[in-house]
Design a protein around this motif. Structure first.
Motif, PDB file in Angstrom:
ATOM      1  N   ALA A  92       0.830  -1.210   0.000  1.00 48.72           N
ATOM      2  CA  ALA A  92       0.000   0.000   0.000  1.00 48.72           C
ATOM      3  C   ALA A  92       0.864   1.261   0.000  1.00 48.72           C
ATOM      4  O   ALA A  92       0.615   2.203  -0.766  1.00 48.72           O
ATOM      5  N   THR A 127       2.510   1.691  -3.408  1.00 46.57           N
ATOM      6  CA  THR A 127       1.576   2.199  -4.414  1.00 46.57           C
ATOM      7  C   THR A 127       1.370   3.698  -4.271  1.00 46.57           C
ATOM      8  O   THR A 127       1.367   4.438  -5.266  1.00 46.57           O
ATOM      9  N   ALA A 128       1.214   4.165  -3.031  1.00 44.16           N
ATOM     10  CA  ALA A 128       1.017   5.594  -2.791  1.00 44.16           C
ATOM     11  C   ALA A 128       2.257   6.402  -3.172  1.00 44.16           C
ATOM     12  O   ALA A 128       2.154   7.485  -3.771  1.00 44.16           O
ATOM     13  N   ALA A 136      -4.783   5.254  -7.078  1.00 47.71           N
ATOM     14  CA  ALA A 136      -4.111   4.137  -6.428  1.00 47.71           C
ATOM     15  C   ALA A 136      -5.118   3.073  -5.983  1.00 47.71           C
ATOM     16  O   ALA A 136      -4.851   1.873  -6.067  1.00 47.71           O
ATOM     17  N   THR A 137      -6.293   3.513  -5.510  1.00 51.69           N
ATOM     18  CA  THR A 137      -7.328   2.566  -5.091  1.00 51.69           C
ATOM     19  C   THR A 137      -7.813   1.730  -6.264  1.00 51.69           C
ATOM     20  O   THR A 137      -8.010   0.512  -6.148  1.00 51.69           O
ATOM     21  N   ALA A 149      -5.181  -0.875  -7.144  1.00 52.61           N
ATOM     22  CA  ALA A 149      -5.146  -1.957  -6.152  1.00 52.61           C
ATOM     23  C   ALA A 149      -6.331  -2.898  -6.320  1.00 52.61           C
ATOM     24  O   ALA A 149      -6.210  -4.112  -6.153  1.00 52.61           O
ATOM     25  N   VAL A 166      -4.579   1.073   0.788  1.00 48.90           N
ATOM     26  CA  VAL A 166      -4.375   2.063  -0.274  1.00 48.90           C
ATOM     27  C   VAL A 166      -5.511   3.073  -0.290  1.00 48.90           C
ATOM     28  O   VAL A 166      -5.291   4.286  -0.460  1.00 48.90           O
ATOM     29  N   ASP A 178      -5.157   6.962   0.020  1.00 51.71           N
ATOM     30  CA  ASP A 178      -5.742   7.790  -1.042  1.00 51.71           C
ATOM     31  C   ASP A 178      -6.623   8.898  -0.472  1.00 51.71           C
ATOM     32  O   ASP A 178      -6.542  10.060  -0.883  1.00 51.71           O
TER      33      ASP A 178
END
Length: 356
Positions: free
Chosen positions: A24, A27-28, A102-103, A106, A296, A300
Motif C-alpha cells: 500500500a 503504491t502511494a 491508487a485505489t 489496487a 491504499v 488515497d
C-alpha cells in the motif's frame, strides 16, 4: 506470554498484514512520484538497481552451496522473466496508476487469481469440474469479478468524497473538454491495468516452470532484478537519448520512492511473501490481497486526498466477492485431492500389516 507454537501459528498472518502495508505504501509513493513527473522507465531502472544491490548478497550467502549450474536455458528463462515481469509489468502498472487512482489500481490487482485461473483452464494447466461445488464456485467467482472489472472501467459514478471538480462549475466548454479527456485517460488506465493483470498471470505460469528448473529462489530473483535493471536502463537510454535531466532524482519523494520500492518492496516484501507461501501456501497469501486495497484507499483518502467514486466502491465489492469464491473453490479442490490421496483407515492398517 505466547508459546513458540502459537507464535509460529500467527507469524504468517502478521507477515501477510505487513506485506500488504508495504504494498500500500509503495503504491502511494509511486503515485506521488509519477504525479511529480518522474519518468516511468527511470523509476523502474533505479528500483531494480536497488533491489539487485539488496538481494544479491542475501542470495549469494544463503544459496551458495545449493545454487544450480547457470546454463544457456536458465539464462533465457531469466532474461524473459526480467523483461516480462519487472519491466513490462511495472510499466503497465505505472501507466495505470498515472491515469487512474491508487485505489483503482489496487482493486484491479485483486483480479490476479481469477485471471490466472482462466489462463490455466484455457491452456489446460488446471482441470475444471463444472458440476462440482468447487467448480461452480470458481465459475461464479470469475463471472462476478469480471463484472466488477467492467464496472470499474466503464462506470465511474459520482464522487462520494471530496472531488477536485466540485471546486469549479462544470458548465463551460473547457470543463467539458477536460472531462472528456479525463474519461479517455481513465479508459487507457483501465486497459493498462488489465494488461498488467493478464501479463502478471502469464509471468506466474512462466515462473512455475522456471522454479522447477532453477529452485534457488533468492538467486533467481536477484538475477532477474539484475537483468531487468539492464533492460529498463537500455530502454530508457534509447528513448531519452537527448534528455539527461530525467535521470536526476528531484526532491525527497522521488528518492524515497526508489529506495523504498527497491529495498523494502522488492527486497523485504518479497522475503515476507516467500515465507508465507512456504508456510501456508499460495491460496492463503492470495486471500489477504484485499487488505492492500483497504490500506491504499485509506492513504488515497486521507493523505493523497484523491476522490472516491461510487463505481470504484461497487466494482471493488464485486471483485473481492468473486476473488473469495475462486479461492474457496481452489481450497475445496485441494482438500478433496488430499483426502482422495489418503487410503481409508482400514485399508491403511491392512497394508501396514502386510508389510510387517
Amino acid at each position: 506470554m505466547w508459546s513458540a507454537g502459537r507464535t509460529e501459528q500467527w507469524m504468517p498472518t502478521v507477515a501477510m498484514v505487513a506485506t500488504n502495508v508495504v504494498i500500500a505504501i509503495m503504491t502511494a509513493l509511486i503515485k506521488q512520484a509519477l504525479n511529480q513527473g518522474m519518468n516511468r522507465l527511470v523509476l523502474i531502472t533505479f528500483r531494480q538497481m536497488a533491489a539487485t544491490v539488496f538481494l544479491g548478497p542475501i542470495a549469494y550467502f544463503k544459496e551458495r552451496k545449493t545454487r544450480p549450474k547457470f546454463t544457456a536455458e536458465i539464462f533465457g528463462y531469466m532474461f524473459l522473466s526480467g523483461l516480462l515481469g519487472p519491466v513490462l509489468l511495472q510499466y503497465t502498472l505505472f501507466v495505470g496508476l498515472d491515469y487512474t487512482t491508487a485505489t483503482f489500481a489496487a482493486t484491479f490487482s485483486n483480479m490476479l487469481p481469477v485471471v490466472t485461473f482462466l489462463i490455466s483452464v484455457a491452456f489446460r494447466f488446471e482441470a475444471l469440474e463444472v458440476r462440482s461445488k468447487s467448480g461452480s464456485a470458481k465459475i461464479s467467482g470469475t463471472l462476478i469479478s469480471l463484472s466488477g472489472a467492467m464496472m470499474l472501467t466503464f462506470y465511474k459514478g459520482s464522487a462520494l468524497t471530496h472531488s477536485p471538480s466540485s471546486i469549479s462549475s462544470p458548465s463551460s466548454s473547457g470543463d467539458r473538454q477536460a472531462g472528456g479527456h479525463g474519461t479517455v485517460r481513465w479508459l487507457l488506465g483501465s486497459v493498462s491495468m488489465l494488461a498488467n493483470v493478464v501479463g502478471f498471470a502469464l509471468w506466474l505460469l512462466l515462473q512455475r516452470k522456471f522454479t522447477r528448473k532453477y529452485p534457488a529462489v533468492y538467486s533467481a530473483t536477484a538475477y532477474m532484478s539484475l537483468f531487468s535493471f539492464i533492460q529498463a536502463g537500455a530502454l530508457a537510454l534509447s528513448i531519452q537519448r537527448t534528455s539527461i535531466s530525467v535521470w536526476a532524482l528531484k526532491g525527497t519523494i522521488e528518492i524515497v520512492t526508489v529506495v523504498y520500492c527497491g529495498v523494502v518492496a522488492s527486497g523485504i516484501g518479497y522475503l515476507l511473501l516467500t515465507y508465507c507461501v512456504e508456510k501456508r501456501g499460495p491460496v492463503f497469501t492470495a486471500a489477504f490481497s484485499p487488505l492492500s486495497q483497504i490500506f491504499v484507499a485509506g492513504i488515497d483518502l486521507f493523505i493523497l486526498h484523491e476522490p472516491l467514486y461510487l463505481g470504484s466502491v461497487l466494482g471493488s465489492i464485486l471483485v473481492i466477492l468473486g476473488l473469495y469464491l475462486v479461492l474457496w473453490g481452489k481450497r475445496e479442490e485441494s482438500a478433496i485431492a488430499i483426502a482422495s490421496a489418503k487410503p481409508p483407515p482400514v485399508q491403511a492398517d491392512i497394508e501396514q500389516q502386510e508389510k510387517v
